[in-house]
Every structure is written in structure tokens, then in C-alpha cells.
Design an enzyme around this catalytic site. Structure first.
Site, PDB file in Angstrom:
ATOM      1  N   LYS A 138     -39.419  17.199  13.323  1.00 52.94           N
ATOM      2  CA  LYS A 138     -38.401  16.791  12.354  1.00 52.94           C
ATOM      3  C   LYS A 138     -38.529  15.293  12.057  1.00 52.94           C
ATOM      4  O   LYS A 138     -38.484  14.864  10.904  1.00 52.94           O
ATOM      5  CB  LYS A 138     -37.017  17.110  12.923  1.00 52.94           C
ATOM      6  CG  LYS A 138     -35.937  17.176  11.862  1.00 52.94           C
ATOM      7  CD  LYS A 138     -34.559  17.267  12.474  1.00 52.94           C
ATOM      8  CE  LYS A 138     -34.153  18.674  12.832  1.00 52.94           C
ATOM      9  NZ  LYS A 138     -32.780  18.699  13.392  1.00 52.94           N
ATOM     10  N   THR A 179     -22.584  21.043  17.031  1.00 53.66           N
ATOM     11  CA  THR A 179     -21.759  21.690  18.056  1.00 53.66           C
ATOM     12  C   THR A 179     -21.635  23.169  17.689  1.00 53.66           C
ATOM     13  O   THR A 179     -20.586  23.606  17.200  1.00 53.66           O
ATOM     14  CB  THR A 179     -20.352  21.056  18.131  1.00 53.66           C
ATOM     15  OG1 THR A 179     -19.785  21.025  16.810  1.00 53.66           O
ATOM     16  CG2 THR A 179     -20.407  19.639  18.678  1.00 53.66           C
ATOM     17  N   ARG A 228     -19.744  18.725   2.328  1.00 55.33           N
ATOM     18  CA  ARG A 228     -20.083  20.126   2.069  1.00 55.33           C
ATOM     19  C   ARG A 228     -21.590  20.230   1.881  1.00 55.33           C
ATOM     20  O   ARG A 228     -22.172  19.369   1.208  1.00 55.33           O
ATOM     21  CB  ARG A 228     -19.432  20.605   0.770  1.00 55.33           C
ATOM     22  CG  ARG A 228     -17.931  20.629   0.767  1.00 55.33           C
ATOM     23  CD  ARG A 228     -17.417  20.655  -0.667  1.00 55.33           C
ATOM     24  NE  ARG A 228     -17.809  19.443  -1.384  1.00 55.33           N
ATOM     25  CZ  ARG A 228     -17.720  19.272  -2.702  1.00 55.33           C
ATOM     26  NH1 ARG A 228     -17.278  20.247  -3.463  1.00 55.33           N
ATOM     27  NH2 ARG A 228     -18.090  18.141  -3.266  1.00 55.33           N
ATOM     28  N   LEU A 287      -9.948  29.335  -3.916  1.00 63.36           N
ATOM     29  CA  LEU A 287      -9.264  30.610  -4.132  1.00 63.36           C
ATOM     30  C   LEU A 287     -10.228  31.600  -4.785  1.00 63.36           C
ATOM     31  O   LEU A 287      -9.795  32.507  -5.485  1.00 63.36           O
ATOM     32  CB  LEU A 287      -8.033  30.421  -5.019  1.00 63.36           C
ATOM     33  CG  LEU A 287      -6.810  29.778  -4.359  1.00 63.36           C
ATOM     34  CD1 LEU A 287      -5.657  29.686  -5.349  1.00 63.36           C
ATOM     35  CD2 LEU A 287      -6.357  30.550  -3.110  1.00 63.36           C
ATOM     36  N   GLY A 332     -13.859  37.206  -2.758  1.00 63.72           N
ATOM     37  CA  GLY A 332     -15.173  37.825  -2.714  1.00 63.72           C
ATOM     38  C   GLY A 332     -15.569  38.154  -1.296  1.00 63.72           C
ATOM     39  O   GLY A 332     -14.736  38.563  -0.479  1.00 63.72           O
ATOM     40  N   GLY A 378     -18.880  31.913   5.167  1.00 61.69           N
ATOM     41  CA  GLY A 378     -19.870  31.947   6.240  1.00 61.69           C
ATOM     42  C   GLY A 378     -20.306  30.521   6.495  1.00 61.69           C
ATOM     43  O   GLY A 378     -19.566  29.578   6.222  1.00 61.69           O
ATOM     44  N   CYS A 417     -20.086  26.102   9.706  1.00 62.65           N
ATOM     45  CA  CYS A 417     -18.876  25.293   9.965  1.00 62.65           C
ATOM     46  C   CYS A 417     -17.603  26.117  10.031  1.00 62.65           C
ATOM     47  O   CYS A 417     -16.998  26.237  11.096  1.00 62.65           O
ATOM     48  CB  CYS A 417     -18.756  24.213   8.901  1.00 62.65           C
ATOM     49  SG  CYS A 417     -20.218  23.157   8.812  1.00 62.65           S
TER      50      CYS A 417
HETATM   51  C1  UGA Z   1     -17.246  23.181   4.932  1.00 63.85           C
HETATM   52  C2  UGA Z   1     -16.109  22.308   4.387  1.00 63.85           C
HETATM   53  O1  UGA Z   1     -15.850  22.653   3.020  1.00 63.85           O
HETATM   54  C3  UGA Z   1     -16.468  20.822   4.482  1.00 63.85           C
HETATM   55  O2  UGA Z   1     -15.388  20.031   4.040  1.00 63.85           O
HETATM   56  C4  UGA Z   1     -16.803  20.500   5.943  1.00 63.85           C
HETATM   57  O3  UGA Z   1     -17.177  19.149   6.087  1.00 63.85           O
HETATM   58  C5  UGA Z   1     -17.958  21.389   6.393  1.00 63.85           C
HETATM   59  O4  UGA Z   1     -17.567  22.772   6.270  1.00 63.85           O
HETATM   60  C6  UGA Z   1     -18.272  21.048   7.818  1.00 63.85           C
HETATM   61  O5  UGA Z   1     -17.442  21.334   8.688  1.00 63.85           O
HETATM   62  O6  UGA Z   1     -19.270  20.406   8.082  1.00 63.85           O
HETATM   63  P1  UGA Z   1     -19.564  24.072   3.943  1.00 63.85           P
HETATM   64  O7  UGA Z   1     -19.682  24.887   5.190  1.00 63.85           O
HETATM   65  O8  UGA Z   1     -20.744  23.298   3.459  1.00 63.85           O
HETATM   66  O9  UGA Z   1     -18.374  22.992   4.086  1.00 63.85           O
HETATM   67  O10 UGA Z   1     -19.193  25.086   2.798  1.00 63.85           O
HETATM   68  P2  UGA Z   1     -17.950  25.384   1.829  1.00 63.85           P
HETATM   69  O11 UGA Z   1     -18.256  24.873   0.490  1.00 63.85           O
HETATM   70  O12 UGA Z   1     -16.676  24.985   2.452  1.00 63.85           O
HETATM   71  O13 UGA Z   1     -18.021  26.975   1.785  1.00 63.85           O
HETATM   72  C7  UGA Z   1     -17.863  27.733   2.976  1.00 63.85           C
HETATM   73  C8  UGA Z   1     -17.920  29.213   2.678  1.00 63.85           C
HETATM   74  O14 UGA Z   1     -16.742  29.605   2.002  1.00 63.85           O
HETATM   75  C9  UGA Z   1     -19.088  29.648   1.817  1.00 63.85           C
HETATM   76  O15 UGA Z   1     -19.629  30.836   2.382  1.00 63.85           O
HETATM   77  C10 UGA Z   1     -18.454  29.930   0.468  1.00 63.85           C
HETATM   78  O16 UGA Z   1     -19.157  30.912  -0.244  1.00 63.85           O
HETATM   79  C11 UGA Z   1     -17.077  30.403   0.883  1.00 63.85           C
HETATM   80  N1  UGA Z   1     -16.026  30.210  -0.148  1.00 63.85           N
HETATM   81  C12 UGA Z   1     -15.692  28.954  -0.546  1.00 63.85           C
HETATM   82  C13 UGA Z   1     -15.351  31.300  -0.657  1.00 63.85           C
HETATM   83  O17 UGA Z   1     -15.634  32.457  -0.293  1.00 63.85           O
HETATM   84  N2  UGA Z   1     -14.361  31.102  -1.574  1.00 63.85           N
HETATM   85  C14 UGA Z   1     -14.014  29.869  -2.001  1.00 63.85           C
HETATM   86  O18 UGA Z   1     -13.082  29.760  -2.828  1.00 63.85           O
HETATM   87  C15 UGA Z   1     -14.687  28.770  -1.471  1.00 63.85           C
END
Ligand code: UGA
Length: 432
Positions: free
Chosen positions: A35, A86, A150, A249, A252, A256, A259
Site C-alpha cells: 500500500k 476498527t 462519506r 430517506l 430500498g 451496508g 461504517c
Molecule cells: C457513513 C456516513 O454517512 C458518514 O457520515 C460517516 O463518516 C461514515 O459512514 C463513516 O462512519 O466513516 P458511508 O458509509 O460512506 O458514510 O455511506 P453513506 O453515504 O452513509 O451510505 C451508507 C449506506 O446507506 C449505503 O449502503 C447507502 O446505499 C445507504 N443509504 C443511504 C440508503 O439506503 N438510503 C439513504 O437514503 C441513504
């Protein structure tokens, strides 16, 4: 300022690039030699829009370097960011702190007196307080500074965060960290200065709230499914209320990734250790609702295959846990693909970026080199990760290759009327 970033995964590599962009001299440290070699040549071992450009710019200028030696980092700088992962502990809901503990142990062996150590990893509440004792014993000071980026927007979220949170017991250490973030603070970014426990909790509380929002709308989707209502219209309507808001909101297949799922589980595990498990017992429902959406997707696919997967071919569009990412950790799409394959169907998967990771972890699924190829001869097409290129698929092009015109939109993003008008049986979660 000179600084090191320990752990160069998603969080660390992005943080290192962003700090170089702010004008600092940055040394990234990782135990993984491959890496480090890749990053040192300005390349990124995962897909994150904008990050390769940012890293190669600063590797070329000399502002950003990478090493496997923590000793090199402690000789180079007196400000160190710990950004290691973690993950969920195997066989348990709790967080695995091995990498955090290892990183602090090796850093504190060599750290110079007066240095500032900044924890950015997501940890169970109470971790920073315990680590601070060791940090102080080494003559340094600890600040806890959780990260809210994100995936897919990591660079933007790091350079223009919606808030900075710093938990600390030492004012001088706080001042040093504020100097490091000076351009971000000068842009008016809100800063919350607090204690260690609150800083740790802000992170898990935020992710728990986001997970709750998603599972809330997915619970409504379950009600919509038995009443003939439409969850996307419901979400639009409640989202117009400022107090609720339209974001997170999207009903679906659910959440996943590396995080949200592991953070709510680790929060429950930590609350149980603290004897306050009742306070967050609702998170178990949030997790259950989320996993039920995957089971419901498999059931709908089975309906489309006339009640049996045996001898059927199913196309799965999407493998990453969300678009603009190649991350397949706890990917709803691959979970569904696996379950359908176990049911007896031949499952053909295509994803624009996550094929390599998916093949490594799910080697028994079949993989195609395009969406159209995955759909060749399919009895059902499942749209499970909302990549832009899937939204742009034309019903007529797919109709020319599939065996049956069945499509299931697991992300409620495709236009139902367009597909139905082209003679497709169109199903979506939470919609009539
Ligand atoms: C998430 C948080 O949004 C970040 O703020 C945080 O910093 C990060 O975890 C972390 O702990 O490091 P991330 O895992 O990149 O970020 O993804 P998200 O954009 O939050 O989406 C998470 C999941 O929720 C995805 O599978 C997405 O498809 C799903 N999702 C999101 C939904 O099913 N519906 C929604 O309305 C939004």
C-alpha cells in the site's frame, strides 16, 4: 506544519492528501508495504473520486510522502493523526480495537515529548480516556477528532466538512489542532470543543441517527407494500417538513458498507458493557429492518422467477455497497446475490468498479464485463446499486438480451413508467 497520518486506508489516505492540500508537510505511515509503495507513486489502492489526483499532486510536489516506519514519523513531526480501522470483531458485535491499540503502542514508543496525538478512528466510548493515560505518560497530549466523511465524497467532505469536533483535556493540544485546520476554520466551519467521551459519542450517535432514518423509511416501505402506497412519494412528502428533511430517506435495499452496520452494532455492544443497553436497544430493530429488506428483495426475485430459482438465471447490477465506491464490505447487493445463488439460480454480477473486490470475496458468483452481458438470458434483472450507468440503461437494449422482461429496482431510482411502457414487469421495494 509537519504532521504524520498513521493508517492509510480510506480515512488516512484522504486525510493525508487533504492536509497536504491545506499546505502542510505530511508523512503517511502504514504497516502494509504494498500500500505504501502504491501511495508513494501517487496511486490509490481503492476507488475514490478525486483522491488519485489529490495524492499525485502532492506526492509530486514533495508535500506528501509515505513510509512504513513509525520512527521516521516521530522524528519528522510532533503532530500525529491516528486513522486506522476498527472493524467488527469476528463472532461478536463489538469493535475490534487491535489496530488502534497497535498504532498507539508503536507511536508512543517513539513519540517526542510535547507532541500532539489526534485520534480519528471510530472507537467505543471510553477508549480515548484510557488511551490518554498512555499518551500523557509518553509526555504527549491526546485530542479526539472524529471523522464524518462519506465514501464517494471523501475528498470534498474532508476539505469542506460540515463541522469539526475536538475532544480534549489540554488547551495547547487543541490550539495545535486548530492551527492544522486553520483554513477550514477560517471558512466558517462550525467547531465543537468538548470532552473525550462526547467526541467519541458524536460519531456513533451521528451514524446511528443516519441508520435510523434509513430504516425508518424502509419500515414505512414494508407498510406501503401491504397497503398499495408508494414509499418514494411518502418520503418526498414528509421530507418537505424542515424538521424531517429529505436526506437519507431513500427507501430500498438498505444500508451496508464498512461504517453504518458495524457502528450501530458496536454501539449496542458498548452500551451493554456499560449496563445501559436499554437506551439503544432500538438499534437492534434498525439492524433487523435493514436486513429484512435484503430478504424481501430475494423474495421478490423468487416471485419473478415463478417461485423457483432452479435452472433460472438472475442478473445482479451492482456489487459495491453504494455507487461511486468499490467497497463491498457488508454490501446488500452481494448479500442478495449470494442468497439467490444458494437458492439454485445462476447469478451473474456486474459492477463498474467493484468487480475485483467482489471476485476475491465471493468467488463462486459469475461475473460479467458489462450490464448487458450480465443480463444475457436473464429471467430477472435486479438493480441493487444505483450507479449512474444503470439509471441510463434503456429497456429496449435489455429486452433484446433477456429471457424474461422482469426487473426489480432495489434502489427506487429507475422510472417505472418507462420500463412498464416497454413491456417489462417492473417491481420496486415499497412501491405498488
Ligand atoms: C457513513 C456516513 O454517512 C458518514 O457520515 C460517516 O463518516 C461514515 O459512514 C463513516 O462512519 O466513516 P458511508 O458509509 O460512506 O458514510 O455511506 P453513506 O453515504 O452513509 O451510505 C451508507 C449506506 O446507506 C449505503 O449502503 C447507502 O446505499 C445507504 N443509504 C443511504 C440508503 O439506503 N438510503 C439513504 O437514503 C441513504
Amino acid at each position: 506544519m509537519k504532521m504524520s497520518v498513521i493508517g492509510t486506508g480510506y480515512l488516512g489516505a484522504t486525510h493525508a492528501g487533504a492536509m497536504a492540500e491545506l499546505g502542510h508537510e505530511v508523512l503517511g505511515v502504514d504497516v502494509d508495504e504494498n500500500k505504501v509503495a502504491l501511495l508513494a507513486s501517487g496511486q490509490v489502492p481503492f476507488f475514490e473520486p478525486g483522491l488519485p489526483e489529490l495524492l499525485s499532486k502532492h506526492v509530486t510536489s514533495g508535500a506528501l510522502r509515505f513510509t512504513t516506519s513509525v520512527q521516521e514519523a516521530t522524528a519528522f513531526a510532533d503532530l500525529h493523526f491516528v486513522c486506522v480501522g476498527t472493524p467488527q470483531r469476528s463472532g461478536s458485535n463489538a469493535a475490534d480495537l487491535t489496530y488502534v491499540n497497535d498504532a498507539f503502542r508503536s507511536l508512543l514508543q517513539h513519540v517526542r515529548p510535547g507532541a500532539v496525538v489526534v485520534g480519528k478512528s471510530t472507537v467505543p466510548v471510553g477508549t480515548a480516556g484510557a488511551l490518554a493515560v498512555d499518551v500523557r505518560a509518553a509526555g504527549a497530549q491526546l485530542v479526539w477528532n472524529p471523522e464524518f466523511l462519506r465514501e464517494g465524497f471523501a475528498v470534498e467532505d474532508t476539505l469542506r466538512p460540515d463541522r469539526l469536533v475536538m475532544g480534549a483535556e489540554d488547551d495547547a493540544a487543541l490550539t495545535t489542532l486548530q492551527q492544522a485546520y486553520a483554513p477550514i476554520l477560517a471558512a466558517g466551519t462550525p467547531l465543537v470543543i468538548t470532552d473525550f467521551a462526547t467526541a467519541e459519542l458524536v460519531k456513533v450517535a451521528a451514524n446511528s441517527f443516519l441508520a435510523t432514518k434509513i430504516s425508518f423509511i424502509n419500515a414505512m416501505a414494508e407498510i406501503c407494500e401491504t397497503t398499495g402506497a408508494d414509499v418514494t412519494q411518502l418520503a418526498t412528502a414528509i421530507g418537505h417538513d424542515d424538521r424531517i428533511g429529505p436526506k437519507f430517506l431513500r427507501a430500498g435495499l438498505g444500508f451496508g458498507g464498512g461504517c453504518l452496520p458495524k457502528d450501530i452494532r458496536a454501539f449496542m455492544a458498548r452500551a451493554e458493557e456499560l449496563g445501559v443497553d436499554q437506551a439503544v436497544s432500538f438499534l437492534k430493530n434498525i439492524d433487523d429492518i435493514n436486513l429484512r429488506r435484503r430478504a424481501r428483495t430475494v423474495d421478490l426475485a423468487l416471485e419473478m422467477c415463478a417461485g423457483s430459482f432452479a435452472g433460472r438465471r438472475v442478473a445482479v447490477l451492482g456489487a459495491a455497497f453504494k455507487p461511486d465506491s468499490d467497497d463491498i464490505r457488508d454490501s446488500p447487493a452481494l448479500d442478495v446475490a449470494d442468497a439467490i445463488q444458494r437458492g439454485g439460480a445462476a447469478v451473474h454480477v456486474y459492477d463498474p468498479q467493484a468487480m475485483g473486490n467482489a471476485k476475491n470475496v465471493h468467488p463462486t458468483l459469475a461475473y460479467s464485463s458489462s450490464a448487458l452481458e450480465a443480463c444475457d438470458g436473464a429471467d430477472a434483472v435486479l438493480h441493487l446499486t444505483e450507479w449512474r450507468e444503470f439509471r441510463e440503461l434503456r429497456p429496449a437494449d435489455l429486452a433484446a438480451v433477456v429471457r424474461q422482461r422482469n426487473i426489480l429496482d432495489g434502489r427506487s431510482i429507475l422510472d417505472a413508467a418507462t420500463w412498464r411502457d416497454a413491456g417489462w414487469q417492473f417491481r420496486a421495494l415499497g412501491r405498488p
